[in-house]
Design an enzyme around this catalytic site. Structure first.
Site, PDB file in Angstrom:
ATOM      1  N   GLY A   1       0.791  -1.237   0.000  1.00 32.61           N
ATOM      2  CA  GLY A   1       0.000   0.000   0.000  1.00 32.61           C
ATOM      3  C   GLY A   1       0.813   1.271   0.000  1.00 32.61           C
ATOM      4  O   GLY A   1       0.305   2.351   0.298  1.00 32.61           O
ATOM      5  N   THR A   2       2.101   1.190  -0.343  1.00 31.76           N
ATOM      6  CA  THR A   2       2.947   2.380  -0.254  1.00 31.76           C
ATOM      7  C   THR A   2       3.132   3.075  -1.602  1.00 31.76           C
ATOM      8  O   THR A   2       3.919   4.002  -1.720  1.00 31.76           O
ATOM      9  CB  THR A   2       4.323   2.019   0.331  1.00 31.76           C
ATOM     10  N   GLY A   3       2.445   2.586  -2.618  1.00 31.26           N
ATOM     11  CA  GLY A   3       2.484   3.287  -3.914  1.00 31.26           C
ATOM     12  C   GLY A   3       3.371   2.660  -4.971  1.00 31.26           C
ATOM     13  O   GLY A   3       3.721   3.328  -5.937  1.00 31.26           O
TER      14      GLY A   3
ATOM     15  N   THR B   1       2.619   0.153  -7.102  1.00 29.86           N
ATOM     16  CA  THR B   1       1.856   0.011  -8.344  1.00 29.86           C
ATOM     17  C   THR B   1       1.594   1.387  -8.945  1.00 29.86           C
ATOM     18  O   THR B   1       1.737   1.583 -10.156  1.00 29.86           O
ATOM     19  CB  THR B   1       0.503  -0.670  -8.041  1.00 29.86           C
TER      20      THR B   1
ATOM     21  N   HIS C   1      16.049   6.010  20.736  1.00 26.70           N
ATOM     22  CA  HIS C   1      16.941   4.949  20.267  1.00 26.70           C
ATOM     23  C   HIS C   1      17.668   5.402  18.988  1.00 26.70           C
ATOM     24  O   HIS C   1      18.897   5.379  18.922  1.00 26.70           O
ATOM     25  CB  HIS C   1      16.099   3.682  20.005  1.00 26.70           C
ATOM     26  N   GLU C   2      16.895   5.844  17.995  1.00 27.34           N
ATOM     27  CA  GLU C   2      17.509   6.232  16.718  1.00 27.34           C
ATOM     28  C   GLU C   2      18.364   7.492  16.888  1.00 27.34           C
ATOM     29  O   GLU C   2      19.423   7.605  16.274  1.00 27.34           O
ATOM     30  CB  GLU C   2      16.444   6.451  15.639  1.00 27.34           C
TER      31      GLU C   2
ATOM     32  N   ASP D   1      20.822  -4.718  16.615  1.00 26.13           N
ATOM     33  CA  ASP D   1      22.081  -4.004  16.894  1.00 26.13           C
ATOM     34  C   ASP D   1      23.022  -4.900  17.685  1.00 26.13           C
ATOM     35  O   ASP D   1      24.223  -4.965  17.418  1.00 26.13           O
ATOM     36  CB  ASP D   1      21.816  -2.750  17.746  1.00 26.13           C
TER      37      ASP D   1
HETATM   38  P1  ADP Z   1       1.476  -1.081  -3.442  1.00 23.65           P
HETATM   39  O1  ADP Z   1       1.590  -1.421  -4.904  1.00 23.65           O
HETATM   40  O2  ADP Z   1       2.745  -0.528  -2.861  1.00 23.65           O
HETATM   41  O3  ADP Z   1       0.904  -2.157  -2.593  1.00 23.65           O
HETATM   42  P2  ADP Z   1      -0.431   0.836  -4.429  1.00 23.65           P
HETATM   43  O4  ADP Z   1       0.419   1.559  -5.402  1.00 23.65           O
HETATM   44  O5  ADP Z   1      -1.380  -0.163  -4.986  1.00 23.65           O
HETATM   45  O6  ADP Z   1       0.451   0.129  -3.310  1.00 23.65           O
HETATM   46  O7  ADP Z   1      -1.213   1.910  -3.551  1.00 23.65           O
HETATM   47  C1  ADP Z   1      -2.548   1.750  -3.183  1.00 23.65           C
HETATM   48  C2  ADP Z   1      -3.249   3.084  -3.188  1.00 23.65           C
HETATM   49  O8  ADP Z   1      -2.758   3.908  -2.131  1.00 23.65           O
HETATM   50  C3  ADP Z   1      -3.029   3.882  -4.458  1.00 23.65           C
HETATM   51  O9  ADP Z   1      -3.936   3.546  -5.451  1.00 23.65           O
HETATM   52  C4  ADP Z   1      -3.224   5.304  -3.970  1.00 23.65           C
HETATM   53  O10 ADP Z   1      -4.574   5.632  -3.926  1.00 23.65           O
HETATM   54  C5  ADP Z   1      -2.716   5.258  -2.545  1.00 23.65           C
HETATM   55  N1  ADP Z   1      -1.316   5.729  -2.440  1.00 23.65           N
HETATM   56  C6  ADP Z   1      -0.255   5.013  -1.994  1.00 23.65           C
HETATM   57  N2  ADP Z   1       0.869   5.764  -2.000  1.00 23.65           N
HETATM   58  C7  ADP Z   1       0.520   6.976  -2.478  1.00 23.65           C
HETATM   59  C8  ADP Z   1       1.238   8.189  -2.748  1.00 23.65           C
HETATM   60  N3  ADP Z   1       2.550   8.319  -2.516  1.00 23.65           N
HETATM   61  N4  ADP Z   1       0.541   9.241  -3.239  1.00 23.65           N
HETATM   62  C9  ADP Z   1      -0.784   9.155  -3.480  1.00 23.65           C
HETATM   63  N5  ADP Z   1      -1.508   8.052  -3.260  1.00 23.65           N
HETATM   64  C10 ADP Z   1      -0.888   6.966  -2.764  1.00 23.65           C
HETATM   65 ZN    ZN Z   2      19.059   0.297  16.716  1.00 19.80          ZN
END
Ligand code: ADP
Ligand code: ZN
Length: 511
Positions: A122-124, A126, A338-339, A413
């Site tokens: 879910g971090t973008g 795709t 810690h960091e 560590d």
């Molecule tokens: P991944 O492929 O890393 O699992 P996705 O690219 O499918 O994640 O992300 C899922 C949704 O989360 C995207 O369709 C978007 O709506 C939202 N999203 C994730 N990262 C971002 C970002 N950096 N900017 C805008 N929307 C994001």
């Molecule tokens: Zn550490």
């Protein structure tokens, strides 16, 4: 047919009466026959097209397959991807390559073929792949690793081949394989034949591009460590880009992107929402924006208010808590100290340059410090090795000093520090035991003395780390504070904090 014959005979009689010759009559009637046949045929075709096709599950599936792998032009661009500036910068070169391949070919530059995005879901990943396709107007071929996993030997491999064939016909093109670990996992003695064949086919395809074919393969995975080394070799997926959960600033930008076209109440403070969503991914934030909008509709409101956002956040957090992914405020504070401890000891001892400090979870770690070596080093002195141990133990020392107790967060560590100390004693002759090595086979007999040497090095370094931090508590507090606020700091920001703290201290001393 009878009807047709009757018409022809009638026409012939008519023509005979008008005084036409036999040959003339024959050609006219033939023309009429052809005309009648042609109209009947078109009528029949039209009738057939109007009838619904018999529903057949097999052909339906085939149609779906085609739809999935059909080249799409992506409509996403970099503007829709919030934050991730460093990643976008790194990708500029790939984009330039797709747009102007001749420039690179002329120089004889090796074509980048594969990029691997790794990091939590879910971090973008795709989204970025789609944006690269959108920015370059390349055809986009999305697929998921699991689509290629089949029971029957050869089926997965055939699908890989077909996918690449299609991409090669539509260059420039981007093939995106999500969950690539499903086909690219490390091969073992008991791996199955079908999977091996599929992976082999992928490797063959990646090796087989011609230089004039611009096909870029982007893979995405949550687990880089699971992938087979053959896949990561130069010429295949040789660029690895980590995409982690967003920090507070990026979360604010992502929320802005996802609330841009929504009627938001003036009282809603996006920055505050970003602060309250620590540990969440872009997908979670997109989900919050959407949930809040749905709630506003349910509540018969004209705008999305703070109460809708609160409810949406709670809903997502509740979901996350079940999976143990959300970090409590207390833990966030411990991780910050810690960091900050690692970073500060590193700064004071001037070991490797620190390029980033973060309290965002990455893999199993709750935070991390990225070191960029000042220069390539092939040798290390005793003091340099001890410094590495001091930096590694700086994390635990920071916790001990500020929180008065230690946590499990230092596990990795300690492992690394012990490994260095072990090598110092057993491999490099850098302990009181003198200039000699201790082979593992021989270790059983002298375990106690070796162990006591390792312990001594580690304890001495821990005391040093504690003393360094104690003498620089003001820096420790300000770094941890900023880290807690911003969640990740760049090298420049770290320097700036140190400078500001220094001038604060000087001005206090002066007054
Ligand atoms: P991944 O492929 O890393 O699992 P996705 O690219 O499918 O994640 O992300 C899922 C949704 O989360 C995207 O369709 C978007 O709506 C939202 N999203 C994730 N990262 C971002 C970002 N950096 N900017 C805008 N929307 C994001
Ligand atoms: Zn550490």
């Amino acid at each position: 047919m009878l009807c047709l014959n009757a018409i022809v005979t009638l026409v012939m009689i008519g023509l005979y009466r008008e005084g036409f010759s036999y040959l003339q009559m024959r050609s006219i009637t033939m023309a009429i026959q052809i005309l009648i046949f042609a109209s009947l045929f078109t009528y029949y075709r039209r009738l057939k097209n109007l009838q619904p096709e018999p529903v057949n599950i097999k052909t339906e599936n085939k149609k779906d397959d085609k739809k999935e792998t059909q080249p799409n032009k992506s409509l996403v661009n970099f503007e829709q991807v919030a934050g991730l500036e460093e990643v976008k910068e790194e990708l500029q070169e790939i984009i330039d390559f797709i747009k102007n391949p001749e420039k690179y070919h002329k120089m004889g530059a090796r074509v980048p073929k594969g990029i691997l995005f790794y990091g939590p879901p879910g971090t973008g990943k795709t989204l970025l792949a789609k944006a690269i396709a959108g920015e370059t107007e390349a055809s986009f071929f999305p697929a998921s690793g699991s689509e290629f996993v089949e029971k029957y030997v050869g089926v997965g491999a055939k699908r890989v081949r077909t996918l690449f064939e299609k991409a090669k016909k539509e260059t420039p093109s981007i093939i995106f394989i999500d969950e690539i670990d499903a086909i690219g996992a490390k091969r073992t003695i008991d791996s199955n034949n079908e999977k091996d064949q599929t992976l082999n086919q992928l490797l063959i395809e990646m090796d087989g591009f011609h230089t004039d074919q611009t096909v870029i393969v982007i893979g995405a995975t949550n687990r880089l460590d699971l992938l087979d080394e053959a896949l990561l070799r130069p010429g295949r997926f040789d660029r690895h880009i980590y995409i982690g959960n967003p920090d507070v600033r990026t979360r604010e930008e992502i929320l802005k992107v996802h609330t841009k076209d929504k009627p938001i109440d003036k009282m809603v403070d996006i920055r505050n929402l970003a602060k309250r969503t620590h540990g969440m991914s872009g997908a979670h934030l997109a989900n919050i924006a959407n949930e809040a909008a749905i709630l506003a509709v349910r509540n018969n409101k004209n705008t999305i208010g703070i109460s809708e956002f609160n409810e949406a956040i709670e809903k997502v957090i509740a979901g996350l808590k079940r999976k143990n992914a959300v970090i409590s405020e207390k833990e966030k504070r411990i991780v910050a100290y810690h960091e900050a401890g690692h970073a500060l000891v590193g700064k004071i001892l001037n070991t490797d340059c620190i390029s980033k400090v973060s309290i965002l979870p990455r893999g199993e770690a709750l935070g991390y410090v990225i070191h960029a070596p000042n220069e390539d080093k092939y040798l290390a002195t005793t003091e340099e090795l001890k410094n590495r141990i001091r930096v590694l133990l700086g994390g635990r020392a920071g916790e001990q000093l500020v929180c008065g107790e230690i946590s499990t967060g230092a596990r990795d560590d300690l492992k690394k520090a012990t490994e260095i100390a072990y090598q110092m004693v057993c491999e490099y002759g850098m302990s009181n035991l003198g200039n000699r090595v201790f082979e593992p086979a021989f270790l059983k007999n002298c375990y106690e003395i070796v162990d006591s040497e390792i312990k001594q090095i580690i304890e001495e370094c821990y005391e040093d780390a504690l003393a360094l931090l104690k003498a620089n508590m003001h820096f420790l507090f300000s770094i941890a504070h900023e880290l807690h606020e911003k969640e990740s700091l760049t090298a420049e920001e770290l320097d700036q904090i140190m400078q500001n703290t220094q001038s604060d201290i000087s001005s206090h001393v002066g007054t």
